[in-house]
Design an enzyme around this catalytic site. Structure first.
Site, PDB file in Angstrom:
ATOM      1  N   ASN A  54       0.867  -1.183   0.000  1.00  0.00           N
ATOM      2  CA  ASN A  54       0.000   0.000   0.000  1.00  0.00           C
ATOM      3  C   ASN A  54       0.903   1.232   0.000  1.00  0.00           C
ATOM      4  OD1 ASN A  54      -1.837   2.031   0.481  1.00  0.00           O
ATOM      5  ND2 ASN A  54      -2.179   1.464   2.631  1.00  0.00           N
ATOM      6  N   TRP A  55       0.938   1.918  -1.139  1.00  0.00           N
ATOM      7  CA  TRP A  55       1.844   3.071  -1.252  1.00  0.00           C
ATOM      8  C   TRP A  55       1.292   4.304  -0.528  1.00  0.00           C
ATOM      9  CZ3 TRP A  55       3.499   3.250  -7.154  1.00  0.00           C
ATOM     10  CH2 TRP A  55       4.154   2.052  -7.472  1.00  0.00           C
ATOM     11  N   LYS A  56       0.024   4.261  -0.156  1.00  0.00           N
ATOM     12  CA  LYS A  56      -0.628   5.438   0.451  1.00  0.00           C
ATOM     13  C   LYS A  56      -0.437   6.654  -0.467  1.00  0.00           C
ATOM     14  CE  LYS A  56       0.398   3.382   4.888  1.00  0.00           C
ATOM     15  NZ  LYS A  56       0.171   3.466   6.314  1.00  0.00           N
TER      16      LYS A  56
ATOM     17  N   HIS B  40      -9.440   0.987   4.590  1.00  0.00           N
ATOM     18  CA  HIS B  40      -8.165   1.115   5.299  1.00  0.00           C
ATOM     19  C   HIS B  40      -8.378   2.030   6.502  1.00  0.00           C
ATOM     20  CE1 HIS B  40      -4.051   2.313   6.215  1.00  0.00           C
ATOM     21  NE2 HIS B  40      -3.676   1.207   5.609  1.00  0.00           N
TER      22      HIS B  40
ATOM     23  N   GLU C 256      -6.798   4.406   7.708  1.00  0.00           N
ATOM     24  CA  GLU C 256      -6.602   5.847   7.477  1.00  0.00           C
ATOM     25  C   GLU C 256      -7.832   6.457   6.818  1.00  0.00           C
ATOM     26  OE1 GLU C 256      -2.873   5.452   5.441  1.00  0.00           O
ATOM     27  OE2 GLU C 256      -1.945   4.817   7.318  1.00  0.00           O
TER      28      GLU C 256
ATOM     29  N   GLU D 130      -5.566  -5.456  10.032  1.00  0.00           N
ATOM     30  CA  GLU D 130      -4.549  -4.453  10.325  1.00  0.00           C
ATOM     31  C   GLU D 130      -4.876  -3.764  11.648  1.00  0.00           C
ATOM     32  OE1 GLU D 130      -2.395  -3.138   6.534  1.00  0.00           O
ATOM     33  OE2 GLU D 130      -4.112  -1.832   6.793  1.00  0.00           O
TER      34      GLU D 130
ATOM     35  N   GLY E 182       2.216   1.700  10.745  1.00  0.00           N
ATOM     36  CA  GLY E 182       3.163   2.810  10.667  1.00  0.00           C
ATOM     37  C   GLY E 182       3.823   3.147  11.995  1.00  0.00           C
TER      38      GLY E 182
ATOM     39  N   SER F  35       3.280  -2.732  10.230  1.00  0.00           N
ATOM     40  CA  SER F  35       4.729  -2.732  10.462  1.00  0.00           C
ATOM     41  C   SER F  35       5.419  -4.037  10.041  1.00  0.00           C
ATOM     42  CB  SER F  35       5.036  -2.397  11.928  1.00  0.00           C
ATOM     43  OG  SER F  35       4.569  -1.095  12.231  1.00  0.00           O
TER      44      SER F  35
ATOM     45  N   GLY G 243       2.844  -1.373   4.296  1.00  0.00           N
ATOM     46  CA  GLY G 243       2.883   0.060   4.003  1.00  0.00           C
ATOM     47  C   GLY G 243       4.322   0.507   3.791  1.00  0.00           C
ATOM     48  N   GLY G 244       4.935   1.031   4.862  1.00  0.00           N
ATOM     49  CA  GLY G 244       6.272   1.622   4.786  1.00  0.00           C
ATOM     50  C   GLY G 244       7.302   0.786   4.033  1.00  0.00           C
TER      51      GLY G 244
HETATM   52  C1  PEP Z   1      -0.719  -0.109   5.845  1.00  0.00           C
HETATM   53  O1  PEP Z   1      -0.738   1.065   5.570  1.00  0.00           O
HETATM   54  O2  PEP Z   1      -1.608  -0.840   5.389  1.00  0.00           O
HETATM   55  C2  PEP Z   1       0.357  -0.616   6.713  1.00  0.00           C
HETATM   56  C3  PEP Z   1       0.255  -1.828   7.184  1.00  0.00           C
HETATM   57  O3  PEP Z   1       1.420   0.225   6.976  1.00  0.00           O
HETATM   58  P1  PEP Z   1       2.842  -0.160   7.676  1.00  0.00           P
HETATM   59  O4  PEP Z   1       3.316  -1.419   7.050  1.00  0.00           O
HETATM   60  O5  PEP Z   1       3.723   1.015   7.384  1.00  0.00           O
HETATM   61  O6  PEP Z   1       2.551  -0.328   9.132  1.00  0.00           O
END
Ligand code: PEP
Length: 247
Positions: free
Chosen positions: A8-10, A93, A95, A163, A169, A209, A230-231
């Protein structure tokens, strides 16, 4: 079932950066045991289609409006995403729930619309830290599934991402035991809602994470069928490394 490793590039990697990123990603040795998926922002989907057509990597969008077309200024319809070669749609998601008013009811409409036009929903569920601390994890996730899947078609593909909000994050990853216990609970809710066969074939991804160094233990859990990252998905090598653990 084949595991899914999704990035997920956000709100990162516009078209020019996406082109550079994807040219690097396609040079990586991506595990063939997994299906690899990227979720770029809308504006990078055309570049993604150009870069990934003919490869084994799939792509999807981070959101869509639940109508075929019409007077919805600023929104993007599912058929437009299909035009851009998308296979998946990320829905709900945390966010989007936190910052953009996404609710279980709006998720339900998006799941229904995605499936109706042939996109595979990836419905995100998960509890906040306060909810976990008050032992409400199961109740929260169950409600997100019951409502979010109220219009789901059991004969069409579907995926779920667990999640925990406190792990997104933050660098705090759920322990394999914590994640497995929620994944199993999700599987049981899916059994009740959609039947045992559908529950068995539905991939339940863990997100929060995830990195190469914590993916191996998580991947050993019976009900963890892949990762939503994500990251660590924003760097081709670190994303590819997540698939280097035994899958
Ligand atoms: C996400 O945004 O779906 C996510 C899991 O982010 P991260 O891996 O950065 O925690």
């Amino acid at each position: 079932m084949k595991r899914i490793i999704a990035g997920n590039w956000k709100m990162n990697l516009g078209p020019n950066q996406a082109r550079v990123f994807l040219s690097e990603l396609t040079k990586q040795d991506l595990s063939k045991k997994a299906e690899w998926v990227v979720f770029p922002p809308f504006v990078s989907l055309a570049e993604t289609q150009k870069a990934l057509t003919g490869t084994s990597i799939s792509w999807g969008a981070q959101n869509a409006y639940p109508a075929e077309k019409g007077a919805f200024t600023g929104e993007v319809a599912v058929p437009m995403l299909i035009d851009l070669g998308c296979r998946y749609l990320l829905i709900g998601h945390s966010e989007r729930r936190q910052f953009f008013g996404e609710t279980n009811d709006s998720c339900a409409l998006k799941v229904q619309t995605a499936q109706a036009f042939g996109l595979i929903p990836m419905l995100c569920v998960g509890e906040t830290l306060a909810q976990r601390d008050s032992n409400a994890t199961q109740e929260v996730v169950t409600e997100q599934l019951e409502k979010g899947l109220s219009e789901a078609h059991k004969d069409k593909p579907l995926t779920i991402a667990y999640e925990p909000v406190w792990a997104i994050g933050t660098g705090k990853v759920a322990t394999p035991e914590q994640a497995q216990s929620v994944h199993l609970a999700i599987r049981k809710v899916l059994e009740r809602l959609l039947g045992p066969a559908k529950a068995k074939e539905t991939a339940i991804l863990y997100g929060g994470s995830v990195k190469a160094d914590n993916a191996a233990e998580l991947a050993k859990q019976a009900d963890i069928n892949g990762f939503l990252v994500g990251g660590a998905s924003l760097e081709p090598k670190s994303f590819a490394q997540i698939g280097s653990v035994p899958l």
